[in-house]
Design an enzyme around this catalytic site. Structure first.
Site, PDB file in Angstrom:
ATOM      1  N   CYS A 133       0.835  -1.205   0.000  1.00 17.78           N
ATOM      2  CA  CYS A 133       0.000   0.000   0.000  1.00 17.78           C
ATOM      3  C   CYS A 133       0.868   1.252   0.000  1.00 17.78           C
ATOM      4  O   CYS A 133       0.584   2.219  -0.727  1.00 17.78           O
ATOM      5  CB  CYS A 133      -0.932  -0.015   1.203  1.00 17.78           C
ATOM      6  N   CYS A 161      -6.558  -3.471   6.867  1.00 15.07           N
ATOM      7  CA  CYS A 161      -7.729  -2.614   6.735  1.00 15.07           C
ATOM      8  C   CYS A 161      -8.851  -3.229   5.915  1.00 15.07           C
ATOM      9  O   CYS A 161     -10.020  -2.892   6.106  1.00 15.07           O
ATOM     10  CB  CYS A 161      -7.329  -1.260   6.145  1.00 15.07           C
TER      11      CYS A 161
END
Length: 370
Positions: free
Chosen positions: A105, A204
């Site tokens: 990410c 997440c």
């Protein structure tokens, strides 16, 4: 950090105290600050207090932006996040590796897609709430990455993949601070909602942090029972799917082996989990590729370093030896549970020299060719 008059910076705001104070500090320094929250979770995705990317993060980030008097926008990065982070995460597990989606990410989304978007909007910088520091070396002109001052919160390990252009256009306002200071500063600014907010601790995009169930739902045909075997391939019992185990694991194996057994690695092509005794979990060597060097353009000779094999691991003295496009890392002392798919990051004191992806199990279970 030097003052800057109305230089535009886009701050990635997750709704937590760190990114909120990153925006506040840059505002104090005279930057034109724009807050953005990345919408990267799928519709109906995770919604927990400890998830950095939950839907409620938008509300918290928007409130902080309002209190700071800065604009705030939500950017839809769902498609690229699915492609470059979630798909990578799943395929890596199915190859018998243990990936770190936060590193992907950082490299692909926060300091990749977001930076391109920011530059397209005329912003000179992006900024995040990471605890790390960037400095330009006067001699070489290279942008160097250093550990954050707060050793307990240092996040340089997860940033080793940043290139020179990314470092050139990135600000880390929290790098000189310690976490307790940041919480107190947030309280003093009236940001009570985020000042005491817990740090995000979950993947997440995985509800309840149950990554094995997430992977089973994504590809049920790839998460099926198989055999525990020893290093010689002799059957020891049955497992519940290789994604449910990690290198070094002892508890939760669900079998009786007559003596303590630990996960040494995987044979994904045969759907096998390889077990062994504790001493076999240690190794003095690993191989890594997909290298990114920050301190130098490249490395051609052996280099003395301290190497971290996971975020919480202490740096260990080692030699890094180039082998074509890969490196061999020889440790002074054997390391426990070296894990394919994880990053190995090289340091010299507080300076991040570079790093790469561990691509082989040094106990003899190779993942990819080097």
């Amino acid at each position: 950090m030097a003052q800057a008059e109305k230089t535009k910076v886009i701050v990635g705001m997750s709704g937590g105290v760190d990114s909120s104070m990153a925006a506040a500090l840059l505002l104090d320094q005279g930057y034109e600050v724009i807050g953005v929250t990345l919408q990267i979770w799928p519709s109906g995705g995770p919604e927990t207090e400890k998830s950095c990317c939950s839907v409620s993060a938008i509300d918290d980030a928007r409130l902080v932006a309002y209190l700071l008097g800065i604009p705030h926008y939500v950017l839809n990065f769902r498609s690229v996040f699915e492609e470059k982070v979630v798909a990578y995460f799943a395929e890596s597990y199915f190859r018998g590796e243990t990936p770190n989606p936060c590193l992907a990410c950082n490299r692909e989304i926060k300091f990749g897609e977001l930076l391109r978007k920011a530059r397209g909007l005329g912003a000179e910088y992006i900024a995040t709430g990471h605890y790390a520091r960037v400095q330009r070396d006067a001699g070489s002109g290279r942008f160097l990455l250093f550990k954050g001052v707060d050793g307990q919160k240092d996040q340089s390990y997860g940033l080793y993949g940043l290139g020179q252009e990314q470092l050139r256009h990135t600000l880390f306002p929290l790098g000189e601070y310690r976490k307790p200071q940041i919480r107190e500063m947030a309280k003093a600014r009236g940001l009570a909602r985020v000042a005491a907010k817990p740090d995000s601790q979950e993947i997440c995009f995985v509800p309840d942090n149950d990554y094995a169930e997430f992977l089973r739902r994504r590809a049920p045909e790839k998460v099926v029972p198989g055999l525990f075997v020893d290093r010689e391939g002799r059957p020891l019992g049955k497992h519940r799917g290789i994604v449910r185990y990690t290198v070094g694991q002892r508890k939760g194996l669900g079998g009786t082996f007559g003596k303590p057994m630990f996960v040494l690695g995987f044979n994904p092509e045969r759907n096998e989990v390889v077990l062994g005794e504790d001493a076999q979990v240690y190794t003095p060597v690993l191989w890594a590729e997909e290298l990114n060097w920050i301190a130098w353009p490249e490395v051609r000779e052996p280099v003395r370093v301290k190497a971290k094999i996971r975020y919480k691991a202490p740096p260990a003295p080692a030699w890094v030896i180039p082998e074509g496009s890969a490196v061999k890392v020889e440790f002074d002392r054997p390391q426990r549970a070296v894990t394919p798919g994880q990053a190995v990051v090289f340091y010299r004191e507080d300076l991040v020299l570079g790093g790469g992806t561990i691509v082989s199990d040094p106990r003899g279970l190779r993942r990819r060719s080097i």
